[in-house]
Design a protein around this motif. Structure first.
Motif, mmCIF file in Angstrom:
data_model
loop_
_atom_site.group_PDB
_atom_site.id
_atom_site.type_symbol
_atom_site.label_atom_id
_atom_site.label_comp_id
_atom_site.label_asym_id
_atom_site.label_seq_id
_atom_site.Cartn_x
_atom_site.Cartn_y
_atom_site.Cartn_z
ATOM 1 N N ALA A 1 0.501 -70.988 -0.033
ATOM 2 C CA ALA A 1 1.063 -70.162 1.031
ATOM 3 C C ALA A 1 2.389 -70.735 1.498
ATOM 4 O O ALA A 1 2.561 -71.958 1.574
ATOM 5 C CB ALA A 1 0.095 -70.063 2.213
ATOM 6 N N ALA A 2 3.315 -69.841 1.806
ATOM 7 C CA ALA A 2 4.616 -70.232 2.354
ATOM 8 C C ALA A 2 4.539 -70.157 3.872
ATOM 9 O O ALA A 2 4.375 -69.072 4.440
ATOM 10 C CB ALA A 2 5.714 -69.323 1.823
ATOM 11 N N HIS B 1 3.310 -74.431 -0.035
ATOM 12 C CA HIS B 1 2.479 -75.585 -0.352
ATOM 13 C C HIS B 1 1.026 -75.147 -0.510
ATOM 14 O O HIS B 1 0.678 -73.995 -0.271
ATOM 15 C CB HIS B 1 2.595 -76.650 0.737
ATOM 16 C CG HIS B 1 3.927 -77.344 0.763
ATOM 17 N ND1 HIS B 1 4.380 -78.112 -0.282
ATOM 18 C CD2 HIS B 1 4.906 -77.374 1.703
ATOM 19 C CE1 HIS B 1 5.574 -78.598 0.010
ATOM 20 N NE2 HIS B 1 5.928 -78.154 1.203
ATOM 21 N N ILE B 2 0.183 -76.094 -0.916
ATOM 22 C CA ILE B 2 -1.240 -75.815 -1.091
ATOM 23 C C ILE B 2 -1.996 -76.202 0.174
ATOM 24 O O ILE B 2 -1.775 -77.263 0.754
ATOM 25 C CB ILE B 2 -1.796 -76.572 -2.314
ATOM 26 C CG1 ILE B 2 -1.145 -76.036 -3.594
ATOM 27 C CG2 ILE B 2 -3.315 -76.411 -2.404
ATOM 28 C CD1 ILE B 2 -1.588 -76.743 -4.853
ATOM 29 N N PRO C 1 -7.602 -74.219 8.511
ATOM 30 C CA PRO C 1 -6.708 -74.506 7.374
ATOM 31 C C PRO C 1 -6.110 -75.904 7.477
ATOM 32 O O PRO C 1 -5.716 -76.352 8.556
ATOM 33 C CB PRO C 1 -5.622 -73.420 7.496
ATOM 34 C CG PRO C 1 -6.224 -72.351 8.342
ATOM 35 C CD PRO C 1 -7.150 -73.048 9.282
ATOM 36 N N GLU C 2 -6.061 -76.599 6.338
ATOM 37 C CA GLU C 2 -5.474 -77.928 6.247
ATOM 38 C C GLU C 2 -4.448 -77.929 5.121
ATOM 39 O O GLU C 2 -4.736 -77.494 4.006
ATOM 40 C CB GLU C 2 -6.535 -78.993 5.922
ATOM 41 C CG GLU C 2 -7.692 -79.050 6.891
ATOM 42 C CD GLU C 2 -8.800 -79.974 6.378
ATOM 43 O OE1 GLU C 2 -9.823 -80.079 7.061
ATOM 44 O OE2 GLU C 2 -8.618 -80.573 5.290
ATOM 45 N N GLN C 3 -3.266 -78.432 5.404
ATOM 46 C CA GLN C 3 -2.244 -78.544 4.370
ATOM 47 C C GLN C 3 -2.510 -79.792 3.545
ATOM 48 O O GLN C 3 -2.735 -80.872 4.090
ATOM 49 C CB GLN C 3 -0.853 -78.615 4.994
ATOM 50 C CG GLN C 3 0.291 -78.566 3.991
ATOM 51 C CD GLN C 3 1.645 -78.504 4.661
ATOM 52 O OE1 GLN C 3 1.745 -78.189 5.847
ATOM 53 N NE2 GLN C 3 2.688 -78.811 3.913
ATOM 54 N N THR D 1 9.317 -80.737 -2.861
ATOM 55 C CA THR D 1 9.014 -79.738 -3.873
ATOM 56 C C THR D 1 8.098 -78.679 -3.287
ATOM 57 O O THR D 1 7.509 -78.847 -2.226
ATOM 58 C CB THR D 1 8.335 -80.390 -5.085
ATOM 59 O OG1 THR D 1 7.179 -81.097 -4.632
ATOM 60 C CG2 THR D 1 9.283 -81.339 -5.780
ATOM 61 N N GLU D 2 7.951 -77.562 -4.031
ATOM 62 C CA GLU D 2 7.038 -76.497 -3.625
ATOM 63 C C GLU D 2 5.980 -76.306 -4.697
ATOM 64 O O GLU D 2 6.208 -76.601 -5.870
ATOM 65 C CB GLU D 2 7.792 -75.184 -3.431
ATOM 66 C CG GLU D 2 8.644 -75.147 -2.186
ATOM 67 C CD GLU D 2 9.226 -73.765 -1.979
ATOM 68 O OE1 GLU D 2 8.800 -73.076 -1.036
ATOM 69 O OE2 GLU D 2 10.095 -73.374 -2.771
#
Length: 727
Positions: free
Chosen positions: A388-389, A395-396, A406-408, A414-415
């Motif tokens: 998701a942006a 990133h994931i 939600p956790e990044q 980088t993307e």
């Protein structure tokens, strides 16, 4: 190896920098340079062959009281150095730009004693020394999180940079509890949209910079070290790769004659064959049952379940907005739920949605609040994963099913794009990389870049020339901001500046006389506000009393044309500049407002259902009244020369191997359109389809005064597939 502190001078090519006097010479002759560029060069030479980040330049060379001028100062210093060295940003010999990250000194450098100090390239990271990333949590108060280094400690410099030079070198290894990346492909361009076979032994992907509706080809690779093999030769726009339950076939979606269809190709390669019409994003629930998206009416795309013969078809989920399109669905391991990736009513990626396959629960949003483009499940169904942006950076993320937060889980400059979960649940496969974009100009027989620093946005609101074609306007992201400002560049001199510094924009248009800009900007409540401002900034911007509109354009007689959502549909409307007398221009819903002719006689829009076909099309609507005229079938991009004498229609999309193609169609007096094919201009059409038309070698372009003068957003993507271990 860094330069020693006792070294007095460093040589590279014909140049020598005296580190005591800060004097740069060429073959012994002094070169006049101000102190700041010399300090920048000295810092680059402290770590030859290493990336020096913009943050490091700021911390070392710019004091906090001049931080607001840092970006401009560093850019100017780099340019002065390149001028002094005879260097080029496009083909660097000495100083390489790592887009939105920093710079690197790439030439061989010797100290005064003649010992070699730096290699010409940075070694690609091998799996044994792969970089590692920290687990969840976000970097606070930073809206360009993907473009900064991990803020774990001042000593950590974990960066991935892609392209012909490959990846950054890892300076310090983080603890083993952190995520570890293992490189799977090593292309100098890009690999995207990974899909795993059920046994996890094969990965399919698209070789190119774009995994959605691309004419690039599908490749397959045996994991971990097999050679990547091309399995398709299919020029149609495609997306949505999925393996069959036995892993022998790969399904993918193509767009043909306004309809999505699913084809299968052997994992060994060969001719594809039709699996199912009116089917997109297809995956298998079991060997006999499928989950896919189909069009109900127009372009309204929703998720259904059925057998291979469409028996027992059940509707699972359709977006509320009739322009909404649920392109992908990812079923849970127990086949009771699915994660849906969809576009909203403006054609933009929306947050992911969780739907029940038995229709017993209401759909709800999951994952981060951002543009979700891919999803997946852990094998036991306890985790949901998303690409998701958020704030413009992809990133994931992960989220506990069913009620977690939600956790990044990936960060950095980088993307990530796409996510496939390995069958053992211990790792993900994703595409990792960077991209850069700039304005380029085709001026007669030559081409050259007009912009360098920052990211030019071409997807939300395309660039535009001034009426006399002397200046090009565009939206630009710079530094660490995720917001875009309106910039302009003078074509002849290349001089650039921000039109309204500090003002964030989403869409814009230039008035027919070139003196005003109409634009949308995000408000605090999330709605879009409409503004009008003078280009010379002689008077303050004025807010128009209307909200929630998109794609503003100047119309005739001082009116503003906008795309407005009403209920579950979009409409083309016009309003006075003070927000009064709002009315519909066209009674039927539209999907997307594309362009307006310079004389303000025509607008081109996407309609979900064209007359007599009930299929989407791009049509030209006369603003003075009258019947719409179909431009193309099924879809194209339209734009106009600055004098209104040519209508440009894209007929071939760009790809990894081709810039695409457009037709420049001559327009008669009073912007009268010529006779077009009854069904519209077809994909790949030749100029003979319309009398007097000519081919232009660019699929997406910004027309200037004639077919020989145009600009475009040149995007370079460097991506490779990586395996990311999970904690």
């Amino acid at each position: 190896m860094a330069l020693s502190h006792t070294q007095n001078a460093v040589r590279f090519g014909q140049f020598e920098l005296d580190l005591r006097t800060r004097q740069l010479t060429k073959n012994g002759a002094k070169i006049r340079l101000s102190q700041q560029p010399v300090q920048v060069l000295s810092l680059l030479l402290e770590a030859p062959g290493e990336i020096v980040t913009r943050e490091e330049f700021r911390r070392r060379l710019w004091s906090s009281d001049v931080f607001v001028d840092f970006d401009h100062g560093l850019n100017k210093s780099i340019q002065k150095l390149r001028d002094a060295l005879g260097d080029s940003a496009d083909s660097p010999l000495y100083i390489e730009t790592i887009p939105r990250i920093g710079y690197r000194f790439i030439a061989l450098a010797n100290d005064a004693r003649g010992s070699v100090e730096l290699p010409s390239e940075t070694r690609v990271l091998e799996p044994a020394t792969a970089p590692v990333l920290p687990p969840g949590g976000r970097i606070a108060r930073n809206r360009r999180a993907r473009w900064i280094l991990l803020a774990v400690s001042a000593a950590v410099c974990v960066v991935l940079a892609f392209g012909s030079v490959a990846l950054y070198r890892l300076r310090h290894r983080l603890p083993e509890r952190y995520l570890q990346l293992t490189q799977l492909t090593d292309f100098t361009d890009a690999a995207v949209a990974p899909a795993l076979s059920p046994d996890g032994h094969m990965v399919a992907f698209i070789r190119g910079g774009n995994g959605f509706l691309t004419s690039d080809q599908i490749y397959v690779k045996m994991l971990p070290n097999g050679e990547a093999r091309r399995v398709t030769d299919d020029a149609r726009p495609k997306y949505g790769l999925a393996f069959s339950p036995d892993g022998s076939e790969i399904a993918y979606t193509v767009l043909e004659t306004s309809v999505f269809s699913t084809y299968e190709v052997s994992a060994l390669g060969g001719e594809p064959h039709l699996l199912l019409n009116n089917a997109a994003g297809l995956v298998w629930l079991d060997p006999q049952h499928l989950l896919f998206s189909e069009i109900r009416t127009g372009i309204h795309l929703g998720v259904v379940a059925a057998t291979r013969t469409r028996a027992g078809l059940r509707e699972i989920y359709f977006p509320a907005h009739e322009r909404g399109m649920a392109h992908y669905s990812f079923p849970s391991p127990d086949r009771r739920w699915a994660l849906v990736v969809e576009m909203d009513g403006n054609g933009e990626w929306a947050p992911c949605r969780l739907v029940a396959l038995d229709n017993q629960s209401q759909p709800r949003l999951v994952g981060p609040t951002g543009a979700c483009t891919s999803a997946g499940w852990s094998p036991d169904g306890s985790w949901m994963y998303f690409t998701a942006a958020v704030e413009g950076r992809s990133h994931i993320w992960r989220q506990h099913f069913p009620e977690g937060q939600p956790e990044q889980i990936t960060f950095g400059p980088t993307e990530e794009d796409g996510v496939a979960v390995e069958p053992n649940g211990q790792a993900l496969i994703t595409s990792v990389g960077v991209h850069e974009s700039a304005i380029w100009i085709h001026d007669g027989g030559s081409e050259r870049p007009l912009s360098s620093e920052g990211e030019v946005l071409g997807w939300s609101s395309p660039p535009a020339f001034s009426p006399d074609a002397s200046t090009v306007y565009y939206l630009l992201r710079r530094g660490e901001s995720s917001e875009a400002e309106l910039w302009r560049t003078v074509v002849d001199s290349g001089e650039s500046d921000a039109v309204f510094p500090g003002i964030s924009m989403i869409d814009f248009d230039i008035s027919p006389d070139g003196k005003q800009v109409v634009y949308t900007a995000p408000a605090r409540d999330g709605n879009m506000q409409l503004w009008i401002a003078t280009v010379d900034r002689t008077s303050p911007a004025v807010k128009v009393n209307v909200s929630g509109v998109r794609s503003p354009h100047f119309g005739a007689g001082g009116q503003i044309l906008v795309q407005q959502t009403e209920g579950n549909a979009n409409y083309l409307e016009q309003i006075n500049s003070d927000g009064s007398h709002r009315s519909k221009i066209f009674p039927d819903p539209i999907g997307w407002f594309q362009s307006v002719s310079p004389g303000r006689r025509w607008v081109t829009v996407e309609v979900p259902r064209a007359p007599d076909t009930n299929l989407p099309a791009i049509v030209a609507i006369p603003l003075a009244g009258g019947a719409p005229q179909r431009i193309c079938a099924p879809y194209c991009l339209t734009s106009w020369s600055t004098d209104g004498k040519f209508l440009f229609v894209s007929v071939e999309d760009s790809s990894r191997t081709s810039p695409g193609r457009s037709l420049a169609i001559p327009v008669g007096p009073g912007e009268s359109l010529p006779n077009l094919p009854v069904g519209g201009i077809a994909p790949l059409a030749e100029p003979s389809v319309v009398q007097g038309a000519e081919s232009v070698g660019r699929g997406e372009l910004v027309p200037g005064k004639d077919p020989k003068h145009y600009a475009w957003v040149n995007t370079t993507v460097h991506r490779n597939l990586y395996q990311i271990s999970l904690p």
